[in-house]
Design an enzyme around this catalytic site. Structure first.
Site, PDB file in Angstrom:
ATOM      1  N   GLY A 425     -10.165   3.520 -10.173  1.00 20.72           N
ATOM      2  CA  GLY A 425      -8.845   2.925 -10.056  1.00 20.72           C
ATOM      3  C   GLY A 425      -8.230   3.237  -8.718  1.00 20.72           C
ATOM      4  O   GLY A 425      -8.720   4.076  -7.957  1.00 20.72           O
ATOM      5  N   GLY A 427      -4.190   3.501  -7.587  1.00 18.66           N
ATOM      6  CA  GLY A 427      -2.754   3.342  -7.779  1.00 18.66           C
ATOM      7  C   GLY A 427      -2.039   3.281  -6.449  1.00 18.66           C
ATOM      8  O   GLY A 427      -2.654   3.347  -5.376  1.00 18.66           O
ATOM      9  N   GLY A 428      -0.728   3.152  -6.526  1.00 21.52           N
ATOM     10  CA  GLY A 428       0.057   3.059  -5.309  1.00 21.52           C
ATOM     11  C   GLY A 428       0.014   4.322  -4.481  1.00 21.52           C
ATOM     12  O   GLY A 428       0.304   4.305  -3.295  1.00 21.52           O
ATOM     13  N   PHE A 429      -0.363   5.452  -5.114  1.00 24.39           N
ATOM     14  CA  PHE A 429      -0.350   6.717  -4.394  1.00 24.39           C
ATOM     15  C   PHE A 429      -1.747   7.214  -4.042  1.00 24.39           C
ATOM     16  O   PHE A 429      -1.912   8.330  -3.582  1.00 24.39           O
ATOM     17  CB  PHE A 429       0.376   7.773  -5.229  1.00 24.39           C
ATOM     18  CG  PHE A 429       1.813   7.458  -5.478  1.00 24.39           C
ATOM     19  CD1 PHE A 429       2.372   7.654  -6.724  1.00 24.39           C
ATOM     20  CD2 PHE A 429       2.602   6.951  -4.463  1.00 24.39           C
ATOM     21  CE1 PHE A 429       3.703   7.356  -6.957  1.00 24.39           C
ATOM     22  CE2 PHE A 429       3.930   6.658  -4.687  1.00 24.39           C
ATOM     23  CZ  PHE A 429       4.486   6.847  -5.933  1.00 24.39           C
ATOM     24  N   PRO A 431      -6.435   6.579  -4.535  1.00 25.45           N
ATOM     25  CA  PRO A 431      -7.534   6.222  -5.426  1.00 25.45           C
ATOM     26  C   PRO A 431      -7.765   7.274  -6.510  1.00 25.45           C
ATOM     27  O   PRO A 431      -7.362   8.429  -6.370  1.00 25.45           O
ATOM     28  CB  PRO A 431      -8.731   6.153  -4.482  1.00 25.45           C
ATOM     29  CG  PRO A 431      -8.392   7.117  -3.387  1.00 25.45           C
ATOM     30  CD  PRO A 431      -6.906   7.011  -3.202  1.00 25.45           C
ATOM     31  N   LYS A 446      -7.240  12.151  -8.997  1.00 27.58           N
ATOM     32  CA  LYS A 446      -6.412  11.252  -8.187  1.00 27.58           C
ATOM     33  C   LYS A 446      -6.106  11.918  -6.850  1.00 27.58           C
ATOM     34  O   LYS A 446      -5.629  13.051  -6.801  1.00 27.58           O
ATOM     35  CB  LYS A 446      -5.117  10.910  -8.916  1.00 27.58           C
ATOM     36  CG  LYS A 446      -4.204   9.969  -8.117  1.00 27.58           C
ATOM     37  CD  LYS A 446      -3.110   9.348  -8.976  1.00 27.58           C
ATOM     38  CE  LYS A 446      -2.056  10.320  -9.379  1.00 27.58           C
ATOM     39  NZ  LYS A 446      -0.931   9.672 -10.097  1.00 27.58           N
ATOM     40  N   ASP A 525       8.703   4.614 -14.344  1.00 33.28           N
ATOM     41  CA  ASP A 525       7.646   3.731 -13.841  1.00 33.28           C
ATOM     42  C   ASP A 525       6.675   3.373 -14.960  1.00 33.28           C
ATOM     43  O   ASP A 525       5.458   3.374 -14.772  1.00 33.28           O
ATOM     44  CB  ASP A 525       6.899   4.402 -12.680  1.00 33.28           C
ATOM     45  CG  ASP A 525       6.153   3.372 -11.817  1.00 33.28           C
ATOM     46  OD1 ASP A 525       6.482   2.173 -11.914  1.00 33.28           O
ATOM     47  OD2 ASP A 525       5.242   3.765 -11.068  1.00 33.28           O
TER      48      ASP A 525
END
Length: 714
Positions: A425, A427-429, A431, A446, A525
């Site tokens: 995945g 995300g905005g912050f 991988p 993450k 969020d």
């Protein structure tokens, strides 16, 4: 006795529970007898129950108050002669007491019904123990401990974790050492609240509130809530930790009394010391040169043990010295509000809490201490990153005793140097990679890159917050690492990736955050990509970097930094920076409509005009199934989908006050109760969408829908 205006006849008190009337006896009556006592007589005029007190005058009256207090009074003087609150059954009402006075011989306890339909006394009772300070207990057969809430420290019970002290604001315990008495009761709630404490026939203690908008009861707290809450699950000299498997383990310096029993999962036999204490060796005359003194191992976030002795006038150093100078002393603690507590008998009912526990100092032989620099919490030792350059982060987290620190090299090995094939995945912050630790545990790693937009504050926030929250529908943070400018988080691995077909369970996770957790949390969020699925397709809410905590009494918070994903933002938050529990409810409603329709929420305008208005219009025309994703449309699922659309529309109403609470949403999803009609969208946002602010949103919005805007809150 029952609540007058609540359907279902919720019975809270029974006078003659020991001698119930026969179902056929329709001629029984309650009256004041000739001697002034309140009596119940059957159809044959036999007295089957009486207040049975000495009454000087037979001129008495009986009064039922709005609190549910049934009082027999002298009609001349007005003096209370008998009070139902002094004879509690299974339910504690506002103003009632449970507790004791050893001088007068008074002991008040709640006792369970025999079954749900039989009010005769069952096998469980709850009350305060005759200790100083007192503890709250549930007993079986009125003597054997079943659940223990721990000692009262003047503000809360130390065996009931509550980081925000939320429940403690609803109760009070009055302790009188001179009178040798202690009594527990509710504080005054909001006049509109109806909250009761009920001891169930199963021994479960419930705190229950009446939800007027749903016309239903809601259980918001219970005990025991897990196996570790049951008294003595792991036996003496052991610790129970729900975060481990198996849940039982020995305290440092102890080994199972019976290895065979322990392997079979029978931990009640407990543990024995592996190494004798120096004082024990000295007493036998076998001490030789080279032996070091016994010392104390500090265990943090613990539930304090049973069977303590208490010295209220000892300072911390005196408490430690007393324990060290008495070989029978196995541990001591010095909690705020109580001071010196020591244990000279076997250590029973020890539990590791994830938060809001107390420091326990365990006496061990010197050889058991080893050479560890950090002996603070031997149950979860940390491995510090050798490449860590952010010492402020490390120091803060070390003080909090939260997730294990992992070396960057170990995470690189676990993910095969973060190979692309292991990428699961982005995300905005940063991988996310699948990894396998040395012990075989699968994890998700993450990487919060230095250019991600999530700074050190969000990094700390996620670790500190999620580490204090424990729920089956929340993703757990297992460890973290700081490597140069890179910050990494290690999560439990969710085999089924992001949520795209499953809904139920998320609501329970949100309910936990709003009402039942140690902290009152607004996620800020919530969206499909932040809900993950485990092997059994159980949904778990993740990504708490933007989450914020409330105090228990707070309803609304204003922020000058609007962060999150615009498609899931409530109007009051996106436009004015105001967020509350109802902001999460709004996001949950968008998620429902997104799942049902199969249409991804891509931006604020699309969500508002297509999802909300179209869904509302279709519902008013009884064409809701036109909104449904054709891939899940079948006759068996249509009724469930129609209900989900209805609930989703209730959650995304323009005004926060019109949206249901999360307890209400959970009940809506799990029952067939009638639902109110959602109000028509007012489109008050259209002027705002056409303003310059909309151009700011478009510029700030990232390709993965994570947005941090510069909008200023009111």
């Amino acid at each position: 006795m029952w609540f007058k205006n609540i359907p279902g006849q919720r019975i809270v008190w029974v006078a003659n529970r020991e001698e119930p009337l026969q179902a056929s006896d329709s001629d029984a009556i309650l009256k004041i007898g000739g001697d002034g006592n309140l009596i119940i007589i059957d159809g044959n005029q036999n007295i089957i129950w009486s207040t049975n007190i000495s009454v000087q005058s037979n001129k008495t009256t009986v009064v039922l108050t709005d609190k549910g207090e049934f009082i027999l009074k002298d009609s001349i003087s007005g003096t209370s002669l008998w009070d139902s609150f002094n004879y509690p059954c299974d339910t504690l009402l506002l103003g009632m007491n449970i507790g004791y006075n050893t001088r007068s011989g008074v002991k008040l306890v709640l006792s369970s019904w025999q079954t749900e339909n039989d009010p005769s006394p069952g096998k469980f009772a709850i009350g305060l123990s005759v200790d100083m300070p007192p503890q709250i207990f549930t007993w079986t057969n009125y003597s054997r401990p079943y659940w223990r809430g721990g000692p009262w420290d003047g503000g809360n019970f130390l065996g009931v974790p509550d980081d925000e002290k939320g429940y403690a604001s609803d109760i009070k315990v009055i302790v009188n050492k001179q009178q040798e008495s202690a009594f527990f009761s509710f504080n005054n709630f909001n006049v509109f609240d109806i909250i009761i404490m009920v001891l169930k026939p199963s021994g479960i203690l419930n705190m229950v509130e009446w939800l007027e908008d749903l016309n239903a009861w809601h259980v918001f707290w219970e005990a025991p809530a897990n196996p570790c809450d049951v008294y003595g699950t792991c036996g003496p000299y052991s610790v129970c930790d729900m975060g481990k498997s198996p849940v039982c383990d020995c305290l440092r310096g102890f080994v199972p009394k019976s290895t065979d029993e322990w392997v079979r999962g029978n931990w009640t036999g407990g543990y024995v010391r592996r190494t004798k204490l120096l004082c024990e060796i000295s007493a036998s005359g076998n001490v030789t040169k080279g032996f070091e003194s016994d010392n104390f191992l500090q265990l943090r976030e613990m539930k304090l043990l049973d069977h303590y002795t208490y010295f209220y006038d000892y300072e911390a150093q005196s408490c430690k010295e007393w324990c060290l100078n008495n070989c029978s002393c196995a541990a001591y603690a010095y909690p705020d509000g109580i001071k010196c507590m020591i244990w000279i008998s076997e250590l029973m009912d020890v539990q590791q809490f994830p938060y809001d526990g107390v420091d326990l100092f365990l006496r061990v032989a010197y050889s058991e201490l080893g050479n560890r620099r950090n002996r603070v919490n031997d149950l979860t030792p940390a491995v510090r990153s050798q490449n860590s350059e952010d010492t402020s982060t490390d120091n803060l987290l070390e003080e909090q005793q939260l997730p294990t620190l992992l070396d960057f090299a170990k995470l690189a090995i676990a993910t095969d140097n973060f190979r692309e094939i292991n990428k699961i995945g982005a995300g905005g912050f940063g991988p996310v990679y699948k990894g396998k630790l040395e012990d075989g545990q699968l994890v998700a790693v993450k990487i919060l890159s230095s250019h991600s937009g999530q700074g050190i504050e969000e990094f700390k926030n996620e670790i500190l917050l999620i580490s204090k929250l424990q729920h089956r529908n929340l993703v757990r943070v297992l460890a973290y690492c700081v490597h140069g400018q890179e910050k990494l988080l290690v999560y439990e691995y969710m085999a089924n990736r992001s949520l795209d077909t499953l809904l139920f369970g998320i609501a329970r996770g949100l309910l936990y955050l709003h009402r039942d957790s140690c902290l009152r949390v607004i996620h800020r969020d919530l969206k499909a990509s932040n809900v993950l699925l485990d092997d059994e397709m159980n949904p778990k809410i993740s990504d708490f970097g933007l989450a914020r905590t409330f105090q228990v009494t707070q309803e609304l918070v204003n922020t000058n930094r609007i962060a999150g994903t615009f498609g899931y933002m409530s109007l009051e938050y996106a436009m004015g920076g105001l967020f509350s529990e109802k902001s999460n409810v709004y996001s949950f409603g968008v998620l429902i409509l997104e799942i049902v329709s199969g249409k991804k929420t891509t931006n604020f305008m699309t969500m508002k005009i297509i999802s909300t208005f179209s869904a509302w219009k279709l519902q008013t025309e009884s064409k809701e199934l036109d909104l449904m994703d054709k891939s899940i449309l079948d006759s068996d699922s249509s009724a469930t989908v129609l209900r989900c659309i209805h609930i989703g529309l209730l959650c995304v109403q323009d005004h926060a006050v019109d949206r249901p609470s999360m307890p209400s949403v959970v009940l809506m999803l799990s029952s067939e109760m009638d639902l109110p009609q959602p109000k028509q969208p007012t489109f008050i946002f259209q002027r705002w969408l056409n303003s310059d602010t909309q151009s700011q949103i478009s510029k700030a919005q990232s390709v993965n829908d994570i947005t941090v805007s510069v909008a200023e809150g009111r």
